[in-house]
Design an enzyme around this catalytic site. Structure first.
Site, PDB file in Angstrom:
ATOM      1  CE1 TYR A  43      64.245  33.176   9.424  1.00 31.26           C
ATOM      2  CE2 TYR A  43      65.991  33.625  10.995  1.00 31.26           C
ATOM      3  CZ  TYR A  43      64.697  33.807  10.572  1.00 31.26           C
ATOM      4  OH  TYR A  43      63.844  34.609  11.296  1.00 31.26           O
TER       5      TYR A  43
ATOM      6  NE  ARG B  96      62.807  27.082  14.791  1.00 27.36           N
ATOM      7  CZ  ARG B  96      62.913  28.115  15.642  1.00 27.36           C
ATOM      8  NH1 ARG B  96      61.881  28.447  16.412  1.00 27.36           N
ATOM      9  NH2 ARG B  96      64.021  28.804  15.735  1.00 27.36           N
TER      10      ARG B  96
ATOM     11  NE  ARG C  31      62.041  36.915 -10.371  1.00 20.39           N
ATOM     12  CZ  ARG C  31      60.713  36.895 -10.543  1.00 20.39           C
ATOM     13  NH1 ARG C  31      60.191  36.616 -11.726  1.00 20.39           N
ATOM     14  NH2 ARG C  31      59.907  37.151  -9.534  1.00 20.39           N
TER      15      ARG C  31
ATOM     16  CG  HIS D 287      57.314  32.143  -9.792  1.00 25.70           C
ATOM     17  ND1 HIS D 287      57.711  32.976 -10.805  1.00 25.70           N
ATOM     18  CD2 HIS D 287      56.835  32.949  -8.817  1.00 25.70           C
ATOM     19  CE1 HIS D 287      57.471  34.236 -10.466  1.00 25.70           C
ATOM     20  NE2 HIS D 287      56.945  34.246  -9.261  1.00 25.70           N
TER      21      HIS D 287
ATOM     22  CE  LYS E  56      64.384  31.164  13.165  1.00 20.33           C
ATOM     23  NZ  LYS E  56      63.732  32.406  13.523  1.00 20.33           N
TER      24      LYS E  56
ATOM     25  CD  GLU F 269      55.218  34.543  15.642  1.00 17.26           C
ATOM     26  OE1 GLU F 269      56.006  33.914  16.342  1.00 17.26           O
ATOM     27  OE2 GLU F 269      55.187  34.418  14.399  1.00 17.26           O
TER      28      GLU F 269
ATOM     29  CG  LEU G  53      59.208  30.220  14.540  1.00 11.57           C
ATOM     30  CD1 LEU G  53      59.259  29.582  13.155  1.00 11.57           C
ATOM     31  CD2 LEU G  53      60.430  31.084  14.763  1.00 11.57           C
TER      32      LEU G  53
HETATM   33  N1  PDD Z   1      63.577  35.308  15.592  1.00 13.34           N
HETATM   34  N2  PDD Z   1      58.663  34.307  16.238  1.00 13.34           N
HETATM   35  C1  PDD Z   1      59.301  34.864  15.204  1.00 13.34           C
HETATM   36  C2  PDD Z   1      58.501  35.444  14.087  1.00 13.34           C
HETATM   37  C3  PDD Z   1      60.717  34.886  15.174  1.00 13.34           C
HETATM   38  O1  PDD Z   1      61.361  35.421  14.128  1.00 13.34           O
HETATM   39  C4  PDD Z   1      61.440  34.342  16.268  1.00 13.34           C
HETATM   40  C5  PDD Z   1      62.931  34.318  16.293  1.00 13.34           C
HETATM   41  C6  PDD Z   1      60.710  33.785  17.335  1.00 13.34           C
HETATM   42  C7  PDD Z   1      61.397  33.170  18.517  1.00 13.34           C
HETATM   43  O2  PDD Z   1      62.007  31.948  18.164  1.00 13.34           O
HETATM   44  P1  PDD Z   1      63.256  31.374  18.960  1.00 13.34           P
HETATM   45  O3  PDD Z   1      62.880  31.371  20.393  1.00 13.34           O
HETATM   46  O4  PDD Z   1      63.427  30.028  18.398  1.00 13.34           O
HETATM   47  O5  PDD Z   1      64.417  32.305  18.690  1.00 13.34           O
HETATM   48  C8  PDD Z   1      59.329  33.773  17.281  1.00 13.34           C
HETATM   49  C9  PDD Z   1      64.972  35.141  15.304  1.00 13.34           C
HETATM   50  C10 PDD Z   1      65.842  35.131  16.485  1.00 13.34           C
HETATM   51  C11 PDD Z   1      65.404  36.113  14.211  1.00 13.34           C
HETATM   52  O6  PDD Z   1      64.709  36.176  13.228  1.00 13.34           O
HETATM   53  O7  PDD Z   1      66.445  36.749  14.346  1.00 13.34           O
END
Ligand code: PDD
Length: 285
Positions: free
Chosen positions: A32, A51, A100, A102, A149, A182, A206
């Protein structure tokens, strides 16, 4: 009424329905993005789409959409939803199977879902108007592929909840070596003696688009020393400033970690410089 997109159709969000056999639903098997848009202008559209394409390739989901197709979808959703302050959520799952199992199914069509939701206006570069965060810290217990992501966000959700239950707006995460990774839905920065420092990218984080734009706008300014390196939690706790960054927050100052003040416990001067540069430069990405 919010207008969404599901598998080629624009429709009211409440009418968007997927199969319970969708692997996004059963396994969190999807990728996503969230792209912010203000008055019809998106921030970081190209790097967000790059990305997502990398994430899809990393997990072997085959979807041949060009950047232009994603741009058309985003612009249509922005127009359908009033062109205000919007987050555009883009989601591709591996698709719905008949059973279902894997292993990746053969000949499955990925599910493409997108909707727009209202977000707060972008932060103003003004200390008095800043939204400071108090956060919890905890060991990062997610998986070793945090650069992807993935829609499988249970690890992030559980960490976010740890802070939330203490009345905090985020949870800072550190690895087994006591190094900052993070936050549960943000990247993190510290400031020490006017140097802006952020952890190096690897599989524990991320590669945030906001992080990319922060580093880009600060480097372009040329007057701020930046370091991308390992950051220990001792450094975090003795930093002058701590920030968390994400698409919806931009740069958010952290003023308290686990009940202890960050620096003097106030929004810092470097935050003001960084948010000023970010606000001025963010639409160039
Ligand atoms: N979250 N790290 C993680 C684990 C994240 O889920 C996000 C973003 C970021 C920052 O990424 P960016 O600057 O590209 O938004 C870092 C989004 C916004 C969410 O899950 O809603």
């Amino acid at each position: 009424m919010s207008i969404a997109f599901l598998d080629g159709q624009y429709l009211p969000l409440e009418e968007a329905k997927i199969s319970p056999m969708d692997r996004g639903f059963l396994f969190g098997d999807g990728i996503y993005e969230v792209v912010p848009s203000y008055a019809g202008k998106m921030v970081g559209f190209a790097p967000h789409i790059a990305r997502m394409q990398q994430g899809l390739a990393a997990v072997g989901i085959k979807l041949d959409w060009s950047e232009q197709q994603w741009a058309d979808l985003c612009h249509r959703l922005i127009a359908e939803n009033g062109s205000g302050n919007l987050g555009i959520y883009l989601h591709v799952s591996r698709g719905a199977d008949t059973k279902r199992f894997h292993a990746f199914p053969e000949n499955v069509t990925p599910t493409v879902f997108a909707f727009a939701f209202e977000i707060a206006p972008p932060p103003v570069a003004d200390k008095a108007l800043a939204k400071p965060y108090k956060v919890t810290s905890t060991q990062d217990l997610r998986w070793d592929r945090c650069q992807i992501k993935s829609t499988a966000l249970l690890g992030n959700v559980l960490h976010f909840q740890q802070g939330y239950e203490k009345g905090h707006g985020e949870t800072l995460l550190y690895n087994a070596n006591n190094e900052l990774t993070e936050a549960s839905a943000c990247n993190a920065f510290i400031v020490k003696d006017n140097v802006v420092i952020t952890p190096l990218l690897d599989n524990q984080k991320l590669a945030g688009i906001t992080r990319l734009i922060v580093l880009g706008t600060l480097r372009k300014d040329g007057n701020i020393v930046i370091e991308e390196r390992v950051v220990t939690m001792d450094e975090v706790r003795s930093a002058d400033e701590v920030w968390i960054t994400s698409s919806s927050k931009e740069i958010a100052p952290v003023i308290e970690i686990d009940g202890a003040p960050v620096g003097d416990g106030k929004v810092g001067d470097m935050w003001l410089r960084a948010q000023t540069l970010y606000s001025a430069g963010k639409f160039d990405y």
